[in-house]
Design a protein around this motif. Structure first.
Motif, PDB file in Angstrom:
ATOM      1  N   ALA A   8      44.442  25.084   7.178  1.00 28.29           N
ATOM      2  CA  ALA A   8      44.639  25.135   5.724  1.00 28.29           C
ATOM      3  C   ALA A   8      46.060  24.703   5.369  1.00 28.29           C
ATOM      4  O   ALA A   8      46.275  23.889   4.465  1.00 28.29           O
ATOM      5  N   ALA A   9      47.034  25.237   6.097  1.00 28.03           N
ATOM      6  CA  ALA A   9      48.430  24.905   5.805  1.00 28.03           C
ATOM      7  C   ALA A   9      48.711  23.434   6.117  1.00 28.03           C
ATOM      8  O   ALA A   9      49.328  22.726   5.318  1.00 28.03           O
ATOM      9  N   HIS A  10      48.249  22.988   7.261  1.00 30.75           N
ATOM     10  CA  HIS A  10      48.504  21.592   7.647  1.00 30.75           C
ATOM     11  C   HIS A  10      47.863  20.624   6.655  1.00 30.75           C
ATOM     12  O   HIS A  10      48.523  19.739   6.105  1.00 30.75           O
ATOM     13  N   ASN A  11      46.577  20.814   6.425  1.00 28.44           N
ATOM     14  CA  ASN A  11      45.868  19.879   5.546  1.00 28.44           C
ATOM     15  C   ASN A  11      46.344  20.006   4.108  1.00 28.44           C
ATOM     16  O   ASN A  11      46.510  19.003   3.408  1.00 28.44           O
ATOM     17  N   GLY A  12      46.581  21.239   3.681  1.00 25.75           N
ATOM     18  CA  GLY A  12      46.958  21.483   2.289  1.00 25.75           C
ATOM     19  C   GLY A  12      48.356  20.984   1.956  1.00 25.75           C
ATOM     20  O   GLY A  12      48.691  20.811   0.779  1.00 25.75           O
ATOM     21  N   LEU A  13      49.182  20.799   2.969  1.00 22.69           N
ATOM     22  CA  LEU A  13      50.549  20.341   2.718  1.00 22.69           C
ATOM     23  C   LEU A  13      50.737  18.875   3.103  1.00 22.69           C
ATOM     24  O   LEU A  13      51.857  18.415   3.366  1.00 22.69           O
ATOM     25  N   GLY A  14      49.624  18.158   3.140  1.00 23.75           N
ATOM     26  CA  GLY A  14      49.716  16.718   3.360  1.00 23.75           C
ATOM     27  C   GLY A  14      49.910  16.315   4.803  1.00 23.75           C
ATOM     28  O   GLY A  14      50.369  15.208   5.088  1.00 23.75           O
ATOM     29  N   GLY A  15      49.569  17.206   5.723  1.00 20.49           N
ATOM     30  CA  GLY A  15      49.673  16.877   7.148  1.00 20.49           C
ATOM     31  C   GLY A  15      48.772  15.710   7.505  1.00 20.49           C
ATOM     32  O   GLY A  15      47.691  15.543   6.909  1.00 20.49           O
ATOM     33  N   THR A  16      49.232  14.885   8.447  1.00 22.48           N
ATOM     34  CA  THR A  16      48.494  13.664   8.779  1.00 22.48           C
ATOM     35  C   THR A  16      48.158  13.589  10.264  1.00 22.48           C
ATOM     36  O   THR A  16      47.899  12.526  10.794  1.00 22.48           O
ATOM     37  N   GLU A  45      51.310  35.078   9.361  1.00 28.04           N
ATOM     38  CA  GLU A  45      52.593  34.396   9.148  1.00 28.04           C
ATOM     39  C   GLU A  45      52.728  33.176  10.058  1.00 28.04           C
ATOM     40  O   GLU A  45      52.997  32.060   9.597  1.00 28.04           O
ATOM     41  N   ALA A  46      52.557  33.387  11.363  1.00 27.29           N
ATOM     42  CA  ALA A  46      52.822  32.321  12.338  1.00 27.29           C
ATOM     43  C   ALA A  46      51.843  31.143  12.212  1.00 27.29           C
ATOM     44  O   ALA A  46      52.290  29.985  12.194  1.00 27.29           O
ATOM     45  N   PRO A  47      50.541  31.380  12.126  1.00 26.22           N
ATOM     46  CA  PRO A  47      49.625  30.237  11.987  1.00 26.22           C
ATOM     47  C   PRO A  47      49.910  29.413  10.729  1.00 26.22           C
ATOM     48  O   PRO A  47      49.911  28.183  10.776  1.00 26.22           O
ATOM     49  N   LEU A  48      50.158  30.086   9.605  1.00 25.04           N
ATOM     50  CA  LEU A  48      50.449  29.356   8.362  1.00 25.04           C
ATOM     51  C   LEU A  48      51.737  28.552   8.505  1.00 25.04           C
ATOM     52  O   LEU A  48      51.796  27.372   8.129  1.00 25.04           O
ATOM     53  N   GLN A  49      52.780  29.194   9.029  1.00 24.89           N
ATOM     54  CA  GLN A  49      54.054  28.495   9.141  1.00 24.89           C
ATOM     55  C   GLN A  49      53.982  27.349  10.145  1.00 24.89           C
ATOM     56  O   GLN A  49      54.562  26.280   9.914  1.00 24.89           O
ATOM     57  N   ALA A  50      53.270  27.569  11.243  1.00 25.19           N
ATOM     58  CA  ALA A  50      53.166  26.504  12.248  1.00 25.19           C
ATOM     59  C   ALA A  50      52.436  25.293  11.670  1.00 25.19           C
ATOM     60  O   ALA A  50      52.859  24.143  11.860  1.00 25.19           O
ATOM     61  N   GLY A  51      51.348  25.549  10.950  1.00 23.52           N
ATOM     62  CA  GLY A  51      50.607  24.455  10.310  1.00 23.52           C
ATOM     63  C   GLY A  51      51.488  23.717   9.310  1.00 23.52           C
ATOM     64  O   GLY A  51      51.458  22.480   9.214  1.00 23.52           O
ATOM     65  N   ALA A  52      52.296  24.481   8.582  1.00 25.40           N
ATOM     66  CA  ALA A  52      53.178  23.887   7.567  1.00 25.40           C
ATOM     67  C   ALA A  52      54.276  23.055   8.226  1.00 25.40           C
ATOM     68  O   ALA A  52      54.586  21.946   7.771  1.00 25.40           O
TER      69      ALA A  52
END
Lengths: 348, 348
Positions: B55-63, B202-209
């Motif tokens: 969610a964090a990766h995709n939602g923050l424009g991760g490619t 915390e960690a999964p969200l931040q890591a994805g971000a």
């Protein structure tokens, strides 16, 4: 010489534990104590694994002492993690004659008013967590090595194999005490190789060599050499666990017999006519000194002690043959040869 | 939507376990079984941590979906390692209504002829090793991420913090059952945050971000949001552990009471006049259904149930405030908001 090289390992480890203790302060006094105990568990060893990493790296023309030191520390912490978790599995409160993490927290729990069972459970929890922390740091150090990605990837593979094979060996070892079956000498040797030789000797030597950019032939040779001396060291440890001088080894000479630990000594004795006379004492939880002395005499008399000593010498000889047939630099060969001799020279 | 994204996680995990099982075959059937059990332990979860990473990766424009999937798997395996080791610490044979690694090996040991105590010891050894293997793989995956070194280093730091803080929380949690002292509600919340919220949310969200190259502000916001919903989920779990529907949760509603597990329910109840009437039943190993029903009624009557529910809702509301005040993309905010609601919607 092999010992001097580890001075940087000591100071880096000290720094790591000091930093961790500082950080642990945010989470209360028990967590600080956990880190103190973890440091003590790490401090008790002979630093054999760091010495092997550095010997291979330096001996093969490696030019990155900082990375070699980090790699050496990673293998030392891997070892620390494994011995701590091994003590959890065996529910031992003592290691090398001193209270271990489990024992220290069990005593701490008792001082806090917990009953014996609760205190031991707390000790097991603390030891399990301490092992997880040391294991994590071993991985983290290698992940952070500031070297080219291909070399780091190869070292990560060596670490992965070390963890994978050690877990298999540990499981097999525990299985033997739960569902005893008549293990032959080759089975015992295979378990020693899996449980100890791979992570303690093969992997540190190969990782140091890979870091130094060694040839495939040298790396393979160090792997074979490492497995052979790893087994030799373990065979000697098993001898010392029954026949050693407690004041020198810090290791009880009745504990292995009381536990019924499967060694080549017992695997050999089982094939002799003397076996029935000692079988009742193997695994006897309250084995007394007289009984233990009788078992020792019998293991000597029936040739099992001599057989295990010979096995250890054979493994050292095979290891040296590997060195002699290799293209390893002369100085490294000499160093490793001396190291191999230690595996058997400790016995008498 | 958060669920669909994890399909790649499932197939990659399946591949990893198949490969490990194949490799384990060289070391005998028990080791293969260990890997089977490890896969089952991993399969039982809701994949909440992978969902948060993605969610964090995709939602923050991760490619980099491939790296995001690997990262998601690493956090799932970290979770698997922690729950397996948590069961070793608690000596539980069951997790989520099914036999866990420990229980499976205890049963296997009994089938091999071991007595109950031996079989359980074997189960504990197997579970400890299974946890070590899962923990190691979590580290290995992140170490091998094929991304720029600075980003990987930051993710390694997030993993390191997750392990460090979780161990502190687990130690504090166990300490409370060994040396019980009157914990206030803030102490209980701090333990929930350390033991679960940091590594689970915390960690999964931040890591994805971080993988997506997010701004420092977004990363910090996701950390705060993660800790708050992590606590909310845990508060709800504690409610369900006493008031839940066993057929839906697969979780006993007497186990926590029998264990005397410290929750905000009990921390609140202790401050009420009703406490003396239920105190004798808390931690009563053979608590019967009638007694459990009486404890439940009392916890409701004295307002402790309502208080914990309110605490959970408050944490969700605070988490949503973080989202509202942030510069996170609207779609991600909406997704996380829905996720946050789940923390409390499960209760009734």
């Amino acid at each position: 010489m092999i010992d001097v090289a580890t001075a940087s390992v000591e100071s880096e480890l000290e720094r790591y534990f000091a930093a961790s203790r500082l950080r642990a302060g945010d989470y209360g006094p028990h967590y600080v104590e956990l880190w103190d105990q973890l440091e003590q568990a790490s401090a008790g060893g002979k630093r054999a694994r760091p010495a092997l990493v550095l010997a291979a790296h330096n001996g093969l023309g490696g030019t990155d002492p900082a990375a070699a030191t980090q790699l050496a520390i990673a293998f030392e912490l891997l070892h620390t993690a494994f011995i701590i978790h091994d003590d959890v599995i065996d529910r031992d409160l003592v290691r090398r004659g001193s209270t271990n993490v489990l024992g220290a927290f069990a005593a701490r729990g008792a001082a806090l008013g917990a009953d014996e069972e609760q205190a031991k459970t707390w000790g097991e929890a603390a030891a399990l967590l301490a092992g997880d922390l040391a294991l994590s740091q071993a991985h983290r150090i290698i992940a952070q090595l500031d070297i080219d990605p291909i070399t780091r990837g190869r070292i990560l593979d060596i670490l992965d194999r070390a963890v994978f094979v050690s877990a298999a060996g540990e499981l097999n070892d525990v299985t033997n005490t739960v569902a005893p079956h008549l293990l032959g000498i080759p089975d015992v040797l295979a378990t020693l190789e899996q449980k100890t030789a791979v992570y303690s000797c093969e992997a540190p030597l190969q990782a140091g060599a890979v870091l130094a950019g060694a040839s495939a032939a040298d790396i393979a040779c160090l792997g074979r050499f490492g497995r052979l001396i790893g087994i030799a060291f373990q065979l000697t440890d098993d001898m010392l666990g029954v026949f050693g001088d407690e004041s020198k080894t810090g290791k009880s000479t009745v504990a292995d017999l009381r536990e019924g630990k499967i060694t080549t000594l017992l695997a050999h004795a089982r094939t002799t006519p003397e076996w029935p006379s000692i079988a009742p004492f193997i695994g006897k939880a309250d084995l007394d000194p007289t009984e233990a002395a009788f078992v020792r005499e019998t293991l000597t008399g029936c040739g099992s002690a001599a057989h295990t000593e010979q096995l250890a010498r054979d493994h050292v000889a095979l290891a040296k043959t590997e060195l002699a047939a290799s293209d390893l630099p002369g100085e490294l060969r000499e160093l490793l040869s001396t190291f191999a001799d230690r595996a058997v020279n400790r016995i008498r």
